[in-house]
Design an enzyme around this catalytic site. Structure first.
Site, short mmCIF file in Angstrom:
data_model
loop_
_atom_site.label_atom_id
_atom_site.label_comp_id
_atom_site.label_asym_id
_atom_site.label_seq_id
_atom_site.Cartn_x
_atom_site.Cartn_y
_atom_site.Cartn_z
N GLN A 298 -4.93 -20.63 19.35
CA GLN A 298 -5.43 -19.70 18.77
C GLN A 298 -5.70 -18.28 19.54
O GLN A 298 -6.12 -17.23 18.71
CB GLN A 298 -6.89 -20.23 18.27
CG GLN A 298 -7.40 -21.32 17.64
CD GLN A 298 -8.68 -21.86 17.50
OE1 GLN A 298 -9.53 -21.25 17.70
NE2 GLN A 298 -8.72 -23.29 17.16
N CYS A 299 -5.49 -18.31 20.55
CA CYS A 299 -5.23 -16.91 21.51
C CYS A 299 -4.11 -16.17 20.87
O CYS A 299 -3.05 -16.70 20.53
CB CYS A 299 -5.16 -17.18 22.91
SG CYS A 299 -6.46 -18.21 23.77
N THR B 198 1.31 -4.99 4.02
CA THR B 198 0.83 -5.44 5.53
C THR B 198 0.44 -6.74 5.76
O THR B 198 0.72 -7.40 6.63
CB THR B 198 -0.03 -4.33 6.18
OG1 THR B 198 -1.32 -4.43 5.70
CG2 THR B 198 0.65 -2.95 6.28
N ASP B 199 -0.26 -7.50 4.65
CA ASP B 199 -1.09 -8.63 4.81
C ASP B 199 -0.35 -9.85 5.31
O ASP B 199 -0.63 -10.55 5.88
CB ASP B 199 -1.97 -8.94 3.41
CG ASP B 199 -3.38 -8.04 3.62
OD1 ASP B 199 -3.62 -7.44 4.53
OD2 ASP B 199 -3.77 -7.92 2.41
N THR C 103 0.93 -1.10 -0.14
CA THR C 103 0.12 -0.04 0.01
C THR C 103 0.74 1.37 0.15
O THR C 103 0.48 2.37 -0.63
CB THR C 103 -1.03 0.01 1.48
OG1 THR C 103 -1.79 -1.08 1.18
CG2 THR C 103 -1.84 1.12 1.22
N ASP D 23 1.48 -7.15 -4.87
CA ASP D 23 0.64 -7.15 -3.66
C ASP D 23 0.96 -8.04 -2.74
O ASP D 23 1.47 -9.23 -3.12
CB ASP D 23 -0.65 -7.27 -3.96
CG ASP D 23 -1.67 -6.99 -2.91
OD1 ASP D 23 -1.87 -8.23 -2.04
OD2 ASP D 23 -2.48 -6.04 -2.82
N SER D 24 1.15 -7.80 -1.49
CA SER D 24 1.87 -8.87 -0.35
C SER D 24 0.80 -10.08 -0.35
O SER D 24 1.28 -11.12 0.09
CB SER D 24 1.81 -8.09 1.05
OG SER D 24 0.44 -8.09 1.60
N SER D 25 -0.37 -10.17 -0.78
CA SER D 25 -1.29 -11.33 -1.06
C SER D 25 -0.64 -12.43 -1.78
O SER D 25 -0.82 -13.61 -1.69
CB SER D 25 -2.49 -11.08 -1.22
OG SER D 25 -3.30 -10.28 -0.48
#
Length: 342
Positions: free
Chosen positions: A278-279, A89-90, A13, A57-59
């Site tokens: 998952q926390c 950032t992703d 971005t 794109d970072s994706s």
């Protein structure tokens, strides 16, 4: 003597413009990005630039791109005092984690940053992130050693250890946090470096870069009602070597006999299964409750307080170096780049 910093633009971005026709954000030329930050000319630091072609794109980030980035830094390592990587950032936390393993005995800063708003927008967070990242990458102590001799992520006035970091927000400027490890530095009027929290590499040893990763790994999350046939399908996937299993709380899972039997089958057949909570905060303690203890009996390895990003990239790294699952399990239980705490 002036510090030299290499600014590497992979995409993201921070270096995008909004397409006037579609309204979508699209990458633009790196030189235009630099024109948006005339403050860089005020630095008493020599800044060179390198751009991925094409920027992505970072994706779309991948292990092949991580290898490219490792080569980019390793090939220029002796020419620069530090490196700043502009990245979307992703997947930034995945890339920073991977690079922390691939750059063994790193004695110079490799600081990832980016922005939530394009650098050409009035309220962008990109300028401050970029300027401070460069300052940190150039910073040295009285002995001439780097203030930050490791891979970090700088965002919203905070420097975080790369392999401890997770993206926590898609909308706020404080996009990242390292929930299980304190910040390496904070930038206010002055920059406060916490040297006691940073890695201490051997400054007399050279960088040992690595360029191989094995991505035969998968992540899945447990949830109430998860189906046996789907879990067995994953565990018996051909060529799959490792699983990052996201469990409840402190590393707990349903005590269903079929699940425990399936996990035992997987570990007996050489699959490495790593237990990650998952926390966002806290760590796996499989001996704390019976439903976690049974996982230990099934051969599941504790991921301690590792992030998912650090665990999956660590497995890719270890699998490219070791064929023996027991050896991989042993290293998964150790901190090799400061990624877990004991």
């Amino acid at each position: 003597m002036q510090s030299r910093v290499l600014l590497i633009y992979t995409g993201g971005t921070i270096g995008m413009n909004r397409n006037p026709t579609t309204g979508a954000l699209e990458p633009f030329d790196f030189e235009h990005l630099l024109l948006k930050v005339p403050e860089l000319e005020q630095f008493d630091t020599l800044i060179d630039t390198y751009q991925f072609q094409p920027p992505i794109d970072s994706s779309d980030m991948s292990p092949a791109r991580w290898t490219d980035l490792s080569h980019c830094i390793a090939d220029r390592y002796d020419q620069y005092d530090g490196f700043v990587v502009l990245h979307g950032t992703d997947t930034m936390a995945y890339t920073a984690s991977a690079l922390s393993y691939m750059l063994e005995n790193l004695t110079k800063p490799v600081i990832f940053t980016g922005s939530q708003l394009p650098i050409g927008q009035l309220r962008t967070d990109g300028k401050e992130n970029l300027i401070t990242s460069i300052e940190m990458a150039a910073a040295k102590d009285a002995e001439g050693h780097a203030m930050v001799p490791e891979v970090g992520i700088y965002f919203n006035s905070r420097l975080l250890r790369g392999n401890r970091t997770t993206k926590q927000s898609a909308d706020e400027f404080n996009a990242f946090e390292s929930f299980n490890y304190p910040h390496l530095a904070e930038a206010g009027v002055n920059i406060a470096y916490h040297r006691e929290r940073m890695l201490a590499p051997d400054m007399n040893q050279p960088l040992k870069p690595h360029f191989r990763l094995d991505n035969n790994v998968i992540i899945f999350s447990l949830f109430p009602g998860i189906r046996e046939d789907l879990i067995r399908h994953i565990i018996h996937t051909p060529n799959l070597k490792a699983i990052v299993m996201r469990t409840f709380g402190s590393g707990n899972a349903p005590q269903s006999p079929w699940l425990l039997n399936a996990l035992k089958e997987g570990t007996r057949n050489g699959k490495v299964i790593v237990n990650i909570s998952q926390c966002m905060q806290g760590q796996v303690e499989m001996g704390r409750y019976g439903c976690g203890y049974h996982l230990q009996e099934a051969g599941v390895v504790s991921g301690h307080d590792s992030t998912v990003e650090a665990a999956v990239t660590k497995l890719m790294f270890l699998q490219s170096h070791f064929d023996d699952p027991d050896e991989i399990c042993r290293y998964m239980g150790q901190s090799i780049r400061g990624e877990i705490t004991f």
